[in-house]
Design a protein around this motif. Structure first.
Motif: not given
Lengths: 295, 391, 428
Positions: A269, A252-257, A262-266
Motif C-alpha cells: 500500500i 518492508a524491511t523496517y516496518q517491524r521495527d 502492524l502484522e501485515t506487510n505494508a
C-alpha cells in the motif's frame, strides 16, 4: 546501514520493473490521453510466453520473441477494440481496456496451469557483491535492462521519424495531423511499444522463483507510479518507479521495527499512500503538465 | 401505489415553474404527449410503465414458488448487487465521478453489519443487534460517513486521476481490514456475516420455506425500496444537479450548482447504498473475509452499470442481474460445447469461460451498445412504438 | 436485418434465462436423508445398491493444490476399494459428484458448501482450518459431520468435526521441546501464514518457548514465492534464532529455507505437516539446503511404511505418483467408514444418526494408517487429543521424498498442555 542499502538495492530492482511498466502506461497516455488497464494482462502474457519458449529455446532467445509477440498482440487489441472508440470519452476507452485485461489475463492464465512455472532465468536467487552490499543478481539485471530500454526509447523518440511524429501528436494532435502525421500509426505504435514494455517488465518481475496466476497484481503498482510521476512524463515515470520501489522495500524491511503492532506487510500500500500525499500538494504529479481547462 | 405526479415539484433554480402549479392533463390515445414538466419527470410517466413495473414486481415475488433454490440464491445475490450498482450509478452514471473504490464501501458495510450483528460472546467483536433494519442501516450509515470523509479529496481531482485515487482507497482499505482482525477476522480467515432474522425467524435456516426462498423475498423487498428511493432522488433537484455536474462541471458551477456540495452528496449517498449492499451480500453464504473487497469487485460494479446502462436505475438492476447469473450461464456451456470442462484443473474450464465472457461483455457493450441493456430495451420499445413504420 | 437478428438474440437469451431450472421440486425424492438415495452411484460397482453422497471441498488450484489433489485421489481410491469390497450395507459411497474446488479461499469454500449442502450426507474433506470454520456454523445447524483436511487444535472441541492425528499446535510444542532438549536451542522464530493454520503453530511454539524459557520471535509471512519471503528471511535473521518453525505452504517454506541457507543459517528449520510437498525435489538448487536444514513435523507415517493399511494403499494407488497426502486422504477414509457403518448399525442413516455415531466413536481400526489413538471422539477432549510428533527429513531416494528421522515422541510442554479449553489459534 548494510540492511538499509540492501533494501535500497532490492527496491531499485522492483522499481525498475515498475518503471518499465509505467513507461508503457505513459506512452499510451501521451498518444491518446487514456490509461490502459490492459497492461497487467500484457505483462502476464509476456511471462507465460517466456516460460514456454524458455523450455524449447533458451531464456535469452525467448525474451525477444515473447516481447515481439506481445507487441503484436497489443497491436491487434488496439486495432480491434480501441480504434473504433477513438474520439469517445476517455473513461469509456479506459473501461474497454479493463475488459481487454480480463479477457487476455484469463486466456494467458489458463496456460499457467496448476503447477508453478518458471521463466527459466539464469539468475535465480544468486547474489552479487557490490561494494560490500549483497544485491540479488536479478535486481541488477532488472536495473540494467531498464536503463538500456529507457535509453533505446529516448533514442527512438529523438531520432526516428515515427518517434518525432509521436512527440508531435502528443503535443497537439490536430496540428500534427495537419502536418501530415498519421495519428492511427501513432496509436498503433504506442500500443505495440507499451505491450513490449509490459512483457519485458513481466520477465523481470517473474525472475527468482516459481510464478503463479496472481503475478499480474505487480503491474497495478505502476498506476500510483504514473500518477506520482505525472501521467505524461516519461522521465517522471522512471524516477517515480525507482522511488516507489525503494520506499516500498525500505518500509518492508523496517516496518517491524517502526510499528511492531502492524502484522501485515505494508509494502503493497506504500505506493498508494505516497501517491495520495503527493497529490495533496501537486495535483498533477511531480513532473506532469497542468491540464488547461477551456471553458 | 400512489403516483407522485401531484407531488409538489421543487424547481431547479428557485423559480416555480408555471406548469407545476396546474394539474397536468392526459390526452387519451396520446401517451407520448407531455404537457407539463412534472409529467415529464413523473415516477411513471405512462400508464403502460406503471402496469408493466407492477406486473414485473408481482412476477418476481411469485418466482420462489416456481424456481429451484440454486437459481433463487443467484437471483437474491443479484438483487443485493443491484443495490450496490444503483449506488455506483448515482455517483458515476448520474454525477459523473468515476469511482474504482466502490468495493471499499461495500466492505465497510459488510464489516459494520457483521460487527453490529455478531455474537457478543463469539470469537470476534460483536454487539448482538439482531434487528435487521438496525444493522443494515447502521452499515449504510458508517459507509456513508466514510464516503463523506473521502469525498473532499475526490472533489479536488477529476477523471482518471480520481479513478486511480479511488483505486488506492481499495488497497488501503484492504490493508486496514486485514489489520483489524478483531472486527474482520483477518486475511484468509474472515468472520461470519450478519445473519438476517425477522422477529424470531432465522432466514438462513430451512423452515416452511427454504433459506433461499426467504432470502429472495427479503432481498427483493429491500431492492424495491432502495430502487424507488434512488429513482425519486434522481428526478429531484439533487438529481438534476448531479446531471449538470456530470455533463460539464464548470458550466454547472457557473450556473450556481455548488460543485463541492453535490460531489460530496453523490459520494455519501453512493457509499450508503454500497454499505447496505455489503451488509446483505454475504447473508446466503454466511461468511466473508476481507480479501473479497478488492479491485475485482470494484470492476464488477463498474461492469454492472456499464452493461446495464450508465445513468439509469433500471439499467443498474439489469446489469447486476445479468452478471449475477453469469456463473450459471457459464456452467450450462459444457452441455453445448463439450471441450469446456467443469473441472477447475482442466483448461478451458467454466470458470475461465465465465471470466472471459465477463470481459467480452464489457468490451462488446461499450463498442456496440454504449447505453447497455437499457439501450437495448429502449430500442425494442421504440421499435414497437412506431410499429409497423419502424426502420 | 442485422437489428432484427440482434433483437431475436436478445429475446432468446432472456427466454432461456427464464426457462433454465423451471419447475420447482420441493420433495426430496425417495424421502430418505439428504445425500442418501436408493438409486445407484454414478460409477456404481453394483447397480443394485443405493448411494451415499459425501461432499468434498478441496483445493485443486490454490496454494495447497499440492495437498488437495493427491488427498482427493487417495480418498477416491479408498472408497473405490470399499465399494468393490461390497460397499457399506446396502449402499456404495460417492466422493466425486460433489467434489468442489475452493482454491483455498474461505469465502469460496462457504459458497460452495452452500451449493452442495442439501445434496450430501456428510463432508468427506474440508481443506483448510479457517475454511472449515467458515462452514462450521451452517454445518452445526444441520448436523452435518465434517472430516477436515486440517489439523487445527480446535477440532477436538467440536462434535461435528472428525479430526485425525496430532494438531499443528502440539506439533509446534514438540518441535520447540526437541530443539531445546536435543539441539540446545536458546531462541526460536516462527514464520507462519496469517490465519488459523499458521497462528495455531505460532501459539504452540510461543507456549513452549515460554515454558522452556527461550527467546521467541514471531515473523508473519504471506502466500507468495521468494519476493514475498525476502522480508521474512530478513526478520528471522535479525532475531538470530537457533531453530525456525515454519507454518506456510511448500513454496513459501522452500523460499525461506533457500533464503536462510544462502545467508549461512545452520540451525534446523522445522515445518508443519503442510509445508512438505514432493514437487519441491524438482527445485534442484534447493535440495541440498532442504536435506541439511529441513524437518517435517507430523504424526503420520510415510509412503513406504510397513503396515497392512499402507500396503493395501500402495496396491490401490497403482501408477499414481507417491505422495504422503494421498496416504492421508486414503487413511482418513477409515474414520468416515466407521461412522457410516455405525450409523447403519444403529439403523439411523441420517445426519443426526451420523453425528450420534461420530460422538460415540472411541477409536478406529485403521490397519496402521492413522496414529495410535486416533478417532477417539467419545472420550474427554484433553485425553483424546494426540500429542505425538515425529520428524521426517528430506531423502530424495524415498518414494515420497521424506523419511522418518526422529521417532514419535511427546515433549513435556505438549504433555502438560490443556487442549480442552480453547483452540491455540484463538489465543494468538
Amino acid at each position: 546501514m548494510t540492511a538499509f542499502l540492501e533494501a535500497v538495492g532490492e527496491g531499485l530492482g522492483t522499481g525498475s520493473v515498475y518503471a518499465l511498466l509505467a513507461l508503457g502506461f505513459v506512452i499510451i497516455y501521451k498518444a491518446m490521453q487514456v490509461i490502459s488497464f490492459a497492461q497487467p494482462a500484457f505483462m502476464l502474457a509476456g511471462i507465460v510466453l517466456v516460460s514456454y519458449l524458455a523450455e524449447s529455446v533458451n531464456f535469452w532467445a525467448a525474451v525477444p520473441i515473447a516481447v515481439a509477440a506481445v507487441a503484436l498482440l497489443a497491436l491487434a487489441v488496439e486495432r480491434v477494440a480501441i480504434r473504433p472508440m477513438v474520439g469517445k470519452a476517455v473513461f469509456v476507452i479506459a473501461i474497454i481496456t479493463l475488459g481487454v485485461d480480463v479477457v487476455v489475463r484469463v486466456v494467458a492464465g489458463a496456460f499457467i496451469g496448476v503447477d508453478p512455472r518458471s521463466v527459466g532465468d539464469p539468475w535465480g536467487q544468486e547474489v552479487v557483491n557490490v561494494a560490500g552490499i549483497d544485491m540479488a543478481q536479478r535486481n541488477v539485471a532488472a536495473l540494467i535492462a531498464m536503463v538500456v530500454v529507457g535509453g533505446l526509447l529516448f533514442a527512438f523518440f529523438r531520432f526516428t521519424p515515427i518517434g518525432l511524429a509521436m512527440r508531435a501528436s502528443a503535443l497537439d494532435q490536430e496540428a500534427a495531423m495537419a502536418q501530415g502525421v498519421n495519428v492511427g500509426t501513432v496509436f498503433a505504435t504506442s500500443w505495440a511499444l507499451a505491450g513490449g514494455l509490459a512483457a519485458v517488465a513481466g520477465v523481470f518481475a517473474a525472475t527468482g522463483g516459481p510464478i503463479d496466476q496472481n503475478i499480474w497484481i505487480v503491474a497495478l503498482a505502476a498506476l500510483p507510479v504514473i500518477i506520482l510521476g505525472g501521467l505524461d512524463s516519461l522521465g517522471g515515470a522512471v524516477l517515480a518507479g525507482l522511488l516507489i520501489g525503494v520506499v516500498q522495500a525500505v518500509v518492508a524491511t523496517y516496518q517491524r521495527d517502526w510499528v511492531p503492532s502492524l502484522e501485515t506487510n505494508a509494502g503493497p500500500i506504500v505506493p498508494y499512500l505516497v501517491m495520495m500525499l503527493v497529490l495533496l500538494v501537486r495535483p498533477y504529479g511531480l513532473f506532469g503538465t497542468k491540464e488547461v481547462e477551456r471553458v | 401505489m400512489t403516483t407522485p405526479t401531484d407531488e409538489k415539484t421543487t424547481s431547479f433554480s428557485g423559480h416555480q415553474l408555471e406548469e407545476t402549479t396546474r394539474r397536468p392533463r392526459r390526452i387519451w390515445g396520446r401517451p407520448g404527449l407531455v404537457t407539463a414538466y412534472a409529467q415529464d419527470m413523473a415516477f411513471f410517466d405512462t400508464r403502460a410503465k406503471l402496469v408493466a413495473v407492477c406486473a414485473l414486481v408481482a412476477i418476481a415475488a411469485l418466482m420462489p414458488l416456481q424456481l429451484e433454490d440454486d437459481i433463487l440464491k443467484l437471483l437474491a445475490t443479484g438483487f443485493v448487487l443491484a443495490i450496490g450498482a444503483i449506488g455506483l450509478n448515482l455517483v458515476t452514471g448520474y454525477a459523473g465521478q468515476v469511482s474504482l473504490g466502490h468495493a471499499f464501501f461495500v466492505g465497510v458495510g459488510a464489516v459494520t453489519a457483521a460487527v453490529l450483528n455478531g455474537d457478543p460472546d463469539g470469537r470476534r467483536l460483536g454487539y448482538g443487534i439482531t434487528f435487521l433494519p438496525a444493522w443494515m442501516l447502521g452499515a449504510g450509515l458508517v459507509a456513508a460517513v466514510c464516503g463523506a470523509i473521502v469525498a473532499p479529496l475526490a472533489t479536488r481531482l477529476r477523471g482518471l486521476y480520481l479513478a486511480i485515487v479511488t483505486l488506492g482507497l481499495v488497497f488501503i482499505g484492504q490493508y486496514i481490514f486485514a489489520e483489524w482482525r478483531e472486527g474482520t477476522g483477518g486475511r484468509g480467515v474472515g468472520r461470519d456475516a450478519a445473519v438476517p432474522t425477522l422477529g424470531d425467524v432465522d432466514l438462513t435456516v430451512n423452515g416452511a420455506y427454504t433459506e433461499e426462498q426467504k432470502l429472495y423475498w427479503l432481498m427483493l423487498v429491500i431492492l424495491v425500496i432502495f430502487a424507488v428511493l434512488a429513482r425519486n432522488l434522481v428526478r429531484s433537484k439533487v438529481g438534476r444537479a448531479f446531471a449538470a455536474v456530470r455533463d460539464r462541471d464548470i458550466a454547472a458551477g457557473v450556473m450556481g450548482v455548488q460543485l463541492g456540495r453535490y460531489k460530496l452528496l453523490a459520494f455519501t449517498i453512493s457509499s450508503f447504498y454500497a454499505g447496505v449492499c455489503g451488509s446483505l451480500l454475504y447473508a446466503a453464504d454466511g461468511h466473508f473475509s476481507p480479501d473479497e473487497f478488492n479491485l475485482g469487485m470494484s470492476v464488477l460494479f463498474i461492469a454492472m452499470i456499464l452493461i446495464g446502462g450508465a445513468g439509469t436505475i433500471s439499467g443498474s438492476i439489469m446489469g447486476a442481474m445479468l452478471l449475477a447469473l453469469l456463473p450459471r450461464i457459464a456452467s450450462e456451456l459444457p452441455g453445448f460445447f463439450p471441450f469446456i470442462s467443469d473441472r477447475s484443473t482442466e483448461h478451458p474450464n467454466i470458470f475461465e469461460v465465465e471470466t472471459a465472457l465477463y470481459g467480452v461483455l464489457i468490451i462488446a457493450f461499450l463498442l456496440f451498445e454504449p447505453r447497455g441493456l437499457y439501450g437495448i430495451w429502449h430500442r425494442i420499445r421504440t421499435y414497437w412504438k412506431s410499429f409497423p413504420f419502424s426502420y | 436485418m442485422k437489428r432484427t437478428a440482434t433483437r431475436l438474440g436478445v429475446a432468446l437469451a432472456v427466454a432461456s434465462l427464464l426457462m433454465t431450472g423451471c419447475g420447482r421440486d420441493d420433495d426430496n425424492g425417495s424421502g430418505a436423508a439428504p445425500g442418501v438415495t436408493d438409486e445407484p452411484c454414478p460409477e456404481a460397482v453394483d447397480k443394485e445398491k443405493g448411494c451415499i453422497y459425501l461432499g468434498v471441498l478441496s483445493d485443486f488450484t490454490g496454494v495447497f493444490k499440492g495437498v488437495g489433489v493427491p488427498f482427493s485421489e487417495g480418498q477416491k481410491a479408498f472408497w473405490k476399494k470399499v465399494n468393490e469390497d461390497g460397499g457399506i450395507g446396502d449402499y456404495e459411497v460417492d466422493v466425486t459428484k460433489y467434489a468442489k474446488d475452493s482454491a483455498y479461499d474461505p469465502d469460496k469454500h462457504a459458497q460452495l458448501f452452500g451449493e452442495i449442502q442439501d445434496d450430501i450426507l456428510a463432508v468427506a474433506q474440508s481443506l483448510g482450518t479457517a475454511h472449515t470454520n467458515a462452514i462450521l456454523g451452517d454445518a452445526e445447524k444441520e448436523d452435518i459431520v465434517i472430516a477436515p483436511a486440517s489439523l487445527a487444535s480446535s477440532w477436538q472441541l467440536v462434535d461435528n468435526v472428525l479430526e485425525v492425528g496430532s494438531n499443528y499446535c502440539g506439533d509446534a510444542m514438540n518441535s520447540v521441546d526437541y530443539a531445546v532438549d536435543e539441539l540446545g536451542a536458546k531462541g526460536v522464530a516462527v514464520a507462519h501464514f496469517p490465519g488459523d493454520y499458521g497462528d495455531d503453530a505460532a501459539v504452540g511454539a510461543k507456549v513452549a518457548a515460554e515454558a522452556r524459557g527461550i527467546d521467541f520471535t514471531d515473523v508473519p509471512s504471506e502466500p507468495g514465492a521468494a519476493d514475498k519471503q525476502a522480508s521474512v528471511v530478513a526478520g528471522i535473521l535479525k532475531a538470530d534464532p537457533d531453530v525456525v518453525l515454519v507454518a506456510t505452504g511448500p513454496i513459501e517454506m522452500a523460499s525461506i529455507v533457500g533464503g536462510l541457507a544462502q545467508k549461512g543459517f545452520t540451525g534446523k528449520i522445522i515445518g508443519s505437516i503442510p509445508t512438505w510437498n514432493i514437487a519441491l525435489l524438482g527445485e534442484k538448487k534447493l535440495v541440498p539446503a532442504l536435506q541439511a536444514l529441513y524437518l517435517q513435523a507430523t504424526s503420520f507415517q510415510t509412503w513406504e511404511a510397513d503396515t497392512p493399511g499402507y500396503e493395501a494403499m500402495r496396491a490401490a494407488a497403482g501408477e499414481t505418483p507417491p505422495s504422503d497426502w494421498y496416504a492421508l486422504g486414503y487413511g482418513s477414509g477409515y474414520v468416515m467408514q466407521a461412522v457410516i457403518e455405525k450409523a447403519i448399525e444403529d439403523d439411523d442413516l441420517t445426519r443426526e444418526g451420523m453425528l450420534n455415531a461420530a460422538k460415540s466413536l472411541d477409536g478406529v481400526e485403521s490397519e496402521g494408517m492413522l496414529p495410535e489413538g486416533a478417532a477417539n471422539y467419545a472420550g474427554d477432549p484433553n485425553d483424546a487429543v494426540i500429542r505425538e510428533t515425529a520428524f521426517n527429513a528430506v531423502d530424495p531416494t524415498t518414494a515420497s521424498g521424506v523419511k522418518q528421522e526422529v521417532a514419535p515422541f511427546v515433549g513435556p510442554t505438549a504433555k502438560d498442555h490443556d487442549f480442552s479449553e480453547s483452540a491455540c489459534y484463538e489465543q494468538y
